[in-house]
Design an enzyme around this catalytic site. Sequence first.
Site: not given
Lengths: 832, 214
Positions: A246, A393-394, A767
């Site tokens: 990522q 996702r944060c 997110e």
Amino acid sequence: MSSDHENAPEADTEYQHAEDDGPQPEKHCGHGRGGMGEEVSRKEDKRFITGRGNYVDDIKKPDMLHCEIVRSPHAHARVKDIDGSRAEAMDDVVAVLTAEDLLEHDLATMPTLMDDTQDVLVNEKVKFQSQEVAAVIATDRYTAKDGAEKVEVDYEVLDPVVDAQDALDAEAPLIRDELDDQEDNHIFDWETGDKDATEAVFDAADVTIEEDMNYQRLHPAPIETCGAVADWDPGMDKMTVHMTSQAPHAHRTLFSQVSGIPEHKVRIVSPDVGGGFGNKVPIYPGYVVAAAASFVLEQPVKWVEERSENIQSTGFARDYDMTGELAATEDGVIEGVKVDVLANHGAYNAAAQPTKFPAGFFNIFTGSYDIEAAYGSLTAAFTNTAPGGVAYRCSFRVTEAVYLIERLVNVLADELDVDPAEIRRRNFIPSDAFPYESATGWNYDSGDYEKALDKALEMADYEHYREEQQRRIENDADKLLGIGISSFTEIVGAGPGEQCDIAGIEMFDSADIRVNPTGNAVLRIGVQTQGQGHETTFAQIVAEELGMDVDNISVEHGDTDTEPYGLGTYGSRSTPVAGAATAVAARKVRDKAKSIAANELEAAEEDIEWDRESGEFHVAGAPDRSITITEIAAGAYMNHPGGEEPGLEATNYYDPPEMTYPFGSYIVVVEVDRETGEVDFEKFVAVDDCGNRINPMIIEGQIHGGLAQGIATAMLEEVTYDDNGNVTGGDFMNYLLPTANEIPNFDTGHTVTPSPHHPIGAKGVGESPTVGSPPAIVNAVVDAMNHAGVSHVEMPMTPDVVWAALDDAGLAHKPAQNVEFEFDGASGSADD
Amino acid sequence: MTDEREITLTINGTEHTLEVEPRRLLVHAIREDLDMTGTHIGCDTGNCGACTILKDGEPIKSCLMFAAQADGAEILTVEGMEDLPEATDLHPLQEGFKAEHGLQCGYCTPGMLMAGKALLDENPDPDEETIRDAISGNLCRCTGYQNIVSSIEYAADELADRTATDGGAVTAEPGGGDGPGADDAEAVCGQSECCGGPDADLFERDYPTEDTDT
Ligand code: FES
Ligand code: FES
């Protein structure tokens, strides 16, 4: 938090497309421009729906070898001996690697993102089950596996400790005995806010409430696991690693630091990535082993995890044990918030946070509310479990913070017998108070929380369900109704370089636009997509800002040899940071285009204007004397103005002046079965505000996916361990991802409150749903039982957990022992 | 390698003969021996469905079958969808996934397409619950499923439209004649203002029919 900032442009106020509730832009039909706000269909789709994607495991190179990792069955054990001879004797096994081999090349350890040091292959002591002990390299996948089974490891098993509280006990086994100054399992303490001021508020308050809650250990579990194909080129002295990354550039820098190969001789390629969700931000031992093996053997080496390896050894998320308290007036005005956390970080401190934030952005726990005083403390501990604490996702622990405050607000509402919607309204930061500085020091850019809540209440038909809920209670119905609200504020777009970094590198991002002579363009960005649709949305930003058709813009990402340096995609930072860089770079191109336009139109440069609507340049006061970007592109290469550089391109490295603060209100209506403890979703409303919207279709897709992960969190998922440190929830049979049968349809809505400091007023959205939905769901389930005194239910709320809560509250209906069938004479036979 | 045996797999209409160990999984034979990497792997326990293919028309998880067990089988993978008789440029399911934003990272997509194809072959007009059931063996971490359901509904509508237009000459599966006939056009076209008649536009497009395809 703010920083002085030179390159932050003002948000372009001429651009205000998608007003909330207003008419939505037309669907892009291939003839329009496909700029901001249009539902352009995705450029990336074709290769995926035709089976032409190129994920890491799809890569095949001549003479490629396969790597299988030998993992420890024990959670805590000393490695006394490793005997790889039986594996090495196998025909197609090329090598067996252990820590000893890696030590020769100075590759035995690697830094974590929190500056801890993790064994690539276990040097002396295993610290968690499934830790990497040895690696077998063979000519094919099956032989590598056979070889791994033949590696004999002699372990001296030690007592493990898996619970963070137990780990802090003076008698607990010491996990990190290789560290000189580590005498216990304590990692760090962290504090935020003003303790004395908060205590004073609590002492004087009319009402205080307290609730313990656990945010269980989760795993991001993208459907593609982690993997790499490392390819050392001895002719070029260059290492190419195709990997599930990522953050390819950050990984290049880290790879170079770990391996000693100069950074310009390292190339990281992150091809198509099958979901990331924070799992693919850290570096894992498998990547390093594959690279080391390729270097030593001078052949390409592939390593791809199996699912169980993914869940059992790579970055988990959450695992925060929290106690929260609120102080309020008797009218329900919140005056203070206090929180105490015990964080389980696993065997290494391998969380993924900006280094100055050991607890991430957890101090955003004042949420959407105007709270005078706040104080938080946190202790982190090592345990014999897999290392992690990644931002699933944060944005760095905002998920835990939002869960905490949104649950506490509901507990307070119960205590005061005020409707949960009303208590939120009484405490929201007013829309005219922005920019707003929170008690813990964050500088919120913009918001209109009440508007989003009102819209959600209306969409959910809130009053109707409240009445229905009451009716069911009165009728002692078999299924209770619960209504849950969450009015969350997010903090995304990390971040200002003064505050935010990954392994020391500031968290800016970048964009590079090159317009070709024939009028189309290539945009290269420092972020990378794992499904978010960058190839489409970033092209839309350029289409918007340059007046070009979206079909004429290609977006490239994920290859460090060609893309400008960037910090990658996670924490909803792509649009806030690289999206801003893209808009700024496009405006630089536009500026240059003006001088070419002046030359072509034989006018003074000051007289050239750009019209956003048509996307054309024209002479002020003479709209007929206009020129398109395509004509300008030709001019840039074929008739460039004297005294200027030919060509038409620009680059921007964007250091955001602030974080962005998307927000929303979610309302969940559930039915709770008093006989089985099953929870059914009756209604699921999500109103999001992410500022100006680039592609509503993609935003909605992100919301759907994130809500499904929120449901997974609230209802199903947990990585569990037994007392011996065995992972008992470590594969897809035990770590339960929701299927299409567990996920309801969602009603989505939006409001638009642009970010004042972002060049296109956008905030980031990926997110929000994962962060905002778990408290709404828990609030709903608790709400169904609240009339009988239930104030909290822990996640995941599996039927047995819910049934136990029902039973404790005296609400459970026991199944009838002898079910008698009653036949209605009129309806015929028993088969009916 | 010991005990290799020769097997024949007909994949997307092309016959392949290959030597495999008895333990070689079908998914590895497809991906690694035959280099068709559209079929994916997402787990080691048969739970995710990323590896779903059609074997003799039935959806199966190709990670749960040895290649040798599929000897002689007719296999459909995502790579073959564009060449199916009901495909124009793309198969209606592929069109549906694009039109309805039924994919994000794309990793689960080939398996979802296969599960969708198996469903529509069997039931050309499934309701939402049936669709959700049919894809419940396929995990998607990105989409939340809602748009995948819409994608499959889109394909069902599209196929029904074509069937209606061609008077039933084209069916999802050669030889399956139980699709809705022309009379059902109104019920299945899904347009709120449907005129009940065939879509004029469709006449101008050149859909292959069973007859022309052979
Ligand atoms: S790979 Fe997961 S079911 Fe086959
Ligand atoms: S689109 Fe990513 S797993 Fe389904």
